[in-house]
Design a protein around this motif. Sequence first.
Motif, PDB file in Angstrom:
ATOM      1  N   VAL A  52      23.760  59.278  44.191  1.00 33.36           N
ATOM      2  CA  VAL A  52      23.008  59.987  45.241  1.00 33.36           C
ATOM      3  C   VAL A  52      21.717  59.238  45.536  1.00 33.36           C
ATOM      4  O   VAL A  52      21.332  59.043  46.709  1.00 33.36           O
ATOM      5  N   ASP A  53      21.038  58.797  44.485  1.00 31.74           N
ATOM      6  CA  ASP A  53      19.785  58.067  44.670  1.00 31.74           C
ATOM      7  C   ASP A  53      20.025  56.746  45.410  1.00 31.74           C
ATOM      8  O   ASP A  53      19.257  56.389  46.313  1.00 31.74           O
ATOM      9  N   VAL A  54      21.116  56.041  45.047  1.00 33.91           N
ATOM     10  CA  VAL A  54      21.429  54.755  45.689  1.00 33.91           C
ATOM     11  C   VAL A  54      21.654  54.943  47.186  1.00 33.91           C
ATOM     12  O   VAL A  54      21.115  54.209  48.020  1.00 33.91           O
ATOM     13  N   VAL A  55      22.463  55.933  47.555  1.00 31.29           N
ATOM     14  CA  VAL A  55      22.791  56.167  48.965  1.00 31.29           C
ATOM     15  C   VAL A  55      21.561  56.638  49.730  1.00 31.29           C
ATOM     16  O   VAL A  55      21.312  56.205  50.865  1.00 31.29           O
ATOM     17  N   SER A  56      20.764  57.517  49.136  1.00 32.81           N
ATOM     18  CA  SER A  56      19.578  58.034  49.845  1.00 32.81           C
ATOM     19  C   SER A  56      18.559  56.934  50.091  1.00 32.81           C
ATOM     20  O   SER A  56      17.874  56.920  51.124  1.00 32.81           O
TER      21      SER A  56
ATOM     22  N   ILE B 167      23.448  64.337  50.781  1.00 31.95           N
ATOM     23  CA  ILE B 167      23.693  65.633  50.137  1.00 31.95           C
ATOM     24  C   ILE B 167      24.778  65.486  49.077  1.00 31.95           C
ATOM     25  O   ILE B 167      25.868  64.970  49.347  1.00 31.95           O
ATOM     26  N   LEU B 168      24.485  65.948  47.881  1.00 35.36           N
ATOM     27  CA  LEU B 168      25.489  66.002  46.821  1.00 35.36           C
ATOM     28  C   LEU B 168      26.289  67.290  46.950  1.00 35.36           C
ATOM     29  O   LEU B 168      25.712  68.380  47.014  1.00 35.36           O
ATOM     30  N   VAL B 169      27.617  67.175  47.000  1.00 34.89           N
ATOM     31  CA  VAL B 169      28.491  68.349  47.082  1.00 34.89           C
ATOM     32  C   VAL B 169      29.194  68.501  45.737  1.00 34.89           C
ATOM     33  O   VAL B 169      29.957  67.629  45.318  1.00 34.89           O
TER      34      VAL B 169
ATOM     35  N   ILE C 160      31.316  60.021  53.933  1.00 37.04           N
ATOM     36  CA  ILE C 160      31.568  60.512  52.578  1.00 37.04           C
ATOM     37  C   ILE C 160      31.462  59.338  51.611  1.00 37.04           C
ATOM     38  O   ILE C 160      31.998  58.253  51.868  1.00 37.04           O
ATOM     39  N   TYR C 161      30.797  59.576  50.487  1.00 37.14           N
ATOM     40  CA  TYR C 161      30.637  58.560  49.461  1.00 37.14           C
ATOM     41  C   TYR C 161      31.237  59.065  48.141  1.00 37.14           C
ATOM     42  O   TYR C 161      30.966  60.199  47.718  1.00 37.14           O
ATOM     43  N   LEU C 162      32.038  58.225  47.505  1.00 39.41           N
ATOM     44  CA  LEU C 162      32.623  58.546  46.208  1.00 39.41           C
ATOM     45  C   LEU C 162      32.018  57.639  45.147  1.00 39.41           C
ATOM     46  O   LEU C 162      32.200  56.415  45.189  1.00 39.41           O
ATOM     47  N   PRO C 163      31.292  58.191  44.184  1.00 43.23           N
ATOM     48  CA  PRO C 163      30.823  57.364  43.068  1.00 43.23           C
ATOM     49  C   PRO C 163      32.022  56.795  42.306  1.00 43.23           C
ATOM     50  O   PRO C 163      33.031  57.489  42.125  1.00 43.23           O
ATOM     51  N   ILE C 164      31.941  55.561  41.853  1.00 45.41           N
ATOM     52  CA  ILE C 164      33.058  54.913  41.183  1.00 45.41           C
ATOM     53  C   ILE C 164      33.479  55.667  39.930  1.00 45.41           C
ATOM     54  O   ILE C 164      34.660  55.666  39.546  1.00 45.41           O
ATOM     55  N   VAL C 165      32.531  56.391  39.309  1.00 45.14           N
ATOM     56  CA  VAL C 165      32.856  57.151  38.103  1.00 45.14           C
ATOM     57  C   VAL C 165      33.825  58.292  38.401  1.00 45.14           C
ATOM     58  O   VAL C 165      34.551  58.758  37.514  1.00 45.14           O
ATOM     59  N   VAL C 166      33.877  58.734  39.658  1.00 52.05           N
ATOM     60  CA  VAL C 166      34.825  59.788  40.034  1.00 52.05           C
ATOM     61  C   VAL C 166      36.258  59.315  39.813  1.00 52.05           C
ATOM     62  O   VAL C 166      37.130  60.089  39.393  1.00 52.05           O
ATOM     63  N   PHE C 167      36.531  58.029  40.068  1.00 49.12           N
ATOM     64  CA  PHE C 167      37.879  57.503  39.837  1.00 49.12           C
ATOM     65  C   PHE C 167      38.257  57.610  38.364  1.00 49.12           C
ATOM     66  O   PHE C 167      39.398  57.934  38.015  1.00 49.12           O
ATOM     67  N   GLU C 168      37.285  57.309  37.492  1.00 45.42           N
ATOM     68  CA  GLU C 168      37.551  57.392  36.061  1.00 45.42           C
ATOM     69  C   GLU C 168      37.854  58.829  35.641  1.00 45.42           C
ATOM     70  O   GLU C 168      38.738  59.073  34.812  1.00 45.42           O
ATOM     71  N   GLU C 169      37.128  59.768  36.225  1.00 50.91           N
ATOM     72  CA  GLU C 169      37.374  61.173  35.891  1.00 50.91           C
ATOM     73  C   GLU C 169      38.718  61.648  36.439  1.00 50.91           C
ATOM     74  O   GLU C 169      39.441  62.389  35.777  1.00 50.91           O
ATOM     75  N   LEU C 170      39.066  61.227  37.656  1.00 49.30           N
ATOM     76  CA  LEU C 170      40.360  61.599  38.217  1.00 49.30           C
ATOM     77  C   LEU C 170      41.505  61.069  37.372  1.00 49.30           C
ATOM     78  O   LEU C 170      42.551  61.716  37.243  1.00 49.30           O
TER      79      LEU C 170
ATOM     80  N   ASN D 287      25.142  62.055  55.091  1.00 48.09           N
ATOM     81  CA  ASN D 287      25.929  61.404  54.049  1.00 48.09           C
ATOM     82  C   ASN D 287      26.218  62.418  52.955  1.00 48.09           C
ATOM     83  O   ASN D 287      25.288  63.066  52.447  1.00 48.09           O
ATOM     84  N   PHE D 288      27.488  62.566  52.595  1.00 46.39           N
ATOM     85  CA  PHE D 288      27.874  63.499  51.542  1.00 46.39           C
ATOM     86  C   PHE D 288      28.423  62.730  50.345  1.00 46.39           C
ATOM     87  O   PHE D 288      29.334  61.912  50.482  1.00 46.39           O
ATOM     88  N   ILE D 289      27.885  63.022  49.157  1.00 47.66           N
ATOM     89  CA  ILE D 289      28.378  62.464  47.899  1.00 47.66           C
ATOM     90  C   ILE D 289      29.251  63.529  47.246  1.00 47.66           C
ATOM     91  O   ILE D 289      28.791  64.652  47.024  1.00 47.66           O
ATOM     92  N   LEU D 290      30.495  63.187  46.910  1.00 48.93           N
ATOM     93  CA  LEU D 290      31.417  64.184  46.354  1.00 48.93           C
ATOM     94  C   LEU D 290      31.518  64.068  44.842  1.00 48.93           C
ATOM     95  O   LEU D 290      31.720  62.980  44.297  1.00 48.93           O
ATOM     96  N   ASP D 291      31.410  65.215  44.196  1.00 51.62           N
ATOM     97  CA  ASP D 291      31.667  65.309  42.762  1.00 51.62           C
ATOM     98  C   ASP D 291      33.182  65.428  42.537  1.00 51.62           C
ATOM     99  O   ASP D 291      33.929  65.863  43.417  1.00 51.62           O
ATOM    100  N   THR D 292      33.618  65.094  41.333  1.00 58.04           N
ATOM    101  CA  THR D 292      35.049  65.135  41.013  1.00 58.04           C
ATOM    102  C   THR D 292      35.625  66.531  41.186  1.00 58.04           C
ATOM    103  O   THR D 292      36.761  66.704  41.645  1.00 58.04           O
ATOM    104  N   ASN D 293      34.864  67.567  40.828  1.00 57.90           N
ATOM    105  CA  ASN D 293      35.414  68.918  40.870  1.00 57.90           C
ATOM    106  C   ASN D 293      35.745  69.374  42.287  1.00 57.90           C
ATOM    107  O   ASN D 293      36.581  70.241  42.480  1.00 57.90           O
ATOM    108  N   VAL D 294      35.091  68.805  43.295  1.00 55.13           N
ATOM    109  CA  VAL D 294      35.432  69.137  44.683  1.00 55.13           C
ATOM    110  C   VAL D 294      36.832  68.633  45.009  1.00 55.13           C
ATOM    111  O   VAL D 294      37.644  69.328  45.628  1.00 55.13           O
TER     112      VAL D 294
END
Length: 440
Positions: free
Chosen positions: A111-115, A124-126, A29-39, A6-13
């Motif tokens: 990351v903690d939730v998914v793990s 893995i956090l990318v 692949i997992y996208l934290p909902i906060v990534v949408f806010e940053e995008l 399982n890969f968690i993607l940061d916004t910068n990726v």
Amino acid sequence: MGAKKNFILDTNVILHDSDCLKNFQENDIYLPIVVFEELDKFKKGNEQLNFNAREFVRELDRLSDKSLFSVGVPLGNGLGRLFVVQNAEPDNVVFKHYPVRKPDHEILAAVDVVSRKHPGMPTILVTKDINLRLKARSLGFETQDYFTDKVNNLDICEDGSRTIEDIDPAMIDEIYSSRQGVEASQVLHDTPVANECFILKSDRNSVICRYNPFSGALEKVSKKTCFGITPRNTEQAFALALLNDPDIKLVALTGKAGTGKTLLALAAALSQSASYKQILLARPVVAMSNKDIGFLPGDAKEKVAPYMQPLFDNLTVIRNQFSPSATELKHIDEMQAGGQLVIEALAFIRGRSLSETYCIIDEAQNLTPNEIKTIVTRAGEGTKMVFTGDIQQIDQPYLDAYSNGLVYMIDRMKGQRLFAHTNLVKGERSELSELASNLL
């Protein structure tokens, strides 16, 4: 095929590569909902980051439905599924260590939730953010950089030329005397790389030459003056030979500050101005000390003008090679007045089709691989592109010597007949500049 991850993607990726979802094979692949806010903060603007944000959001809209938040959506044949992770509960272990609720900590909580949800699978956090990787490791989370477009070996940037000794002196004499050069197989034991440059030595003579992949011959390189600029060392002579060859459509010049990369490219472009409709010099705008150029006075052109000054400085150096009444100065003035010689920020050429253009991109080490691809794919018929840069002077926070677009392009293009690269070693700006480059 290894164990599924399982890969968690940061916004910068995502901002670095809007096609990143295709690069994780069969893993989820997992996208934290906060990534949408940053995008959302990056959707407006003309820089590559803004284009990547918009492109990714459009792709996400195409893929998404209610299952994105539950069982995930399939990404395609041979790929895994895409999920969205909702905000973690306030009692999440991450917030006990990092209580401030900000995007980085929300991503760590995801990351903690998914793990915890998948204890038998590696999670893995990318991220390209080194600080976030350190925080993740402090919590025992596995993390890594985005490796897809990283090169493994920086030696490719130092391989601009080769010195070979114990060459038959008669062969060197023949290279000197022949206009067509000498077939490479008669001189070398191995097959050279396309457009590779050589210093060939024997016990009584030597020659500098390059391999022409179109003719298969080694051709002598001369230190000829080009629009007032005379090469001061062997590497500069190699650079001018490559820059002036119309068969080579893509050139990379690397080297530390003061080695003459941009100056040589501009001199070569001006000497060939009759063969092109336009000479275009551009460079990415990288604000220093985290200061946004939006606070600078003036319109868009006036805001970026200070960042373009180094390009104008190179033009001034060339102008100073001629007397005030020289026809070359009049030619430069006419080209600037008529729009045939243009110096501007890289963002302003986006979307254009560059036909019959000699295009010089300065400070290319500050571009991502995706940005390099975007620029090169704008090349129309009759266009030559030159990228210059120092891979040890990177001003972008999420790029390094291994992941910047310039070194990525050299790695991928090496060996192609239309591509050439040479590395400039000796600084020629001044004795002080050379001393500073070597010691500071």
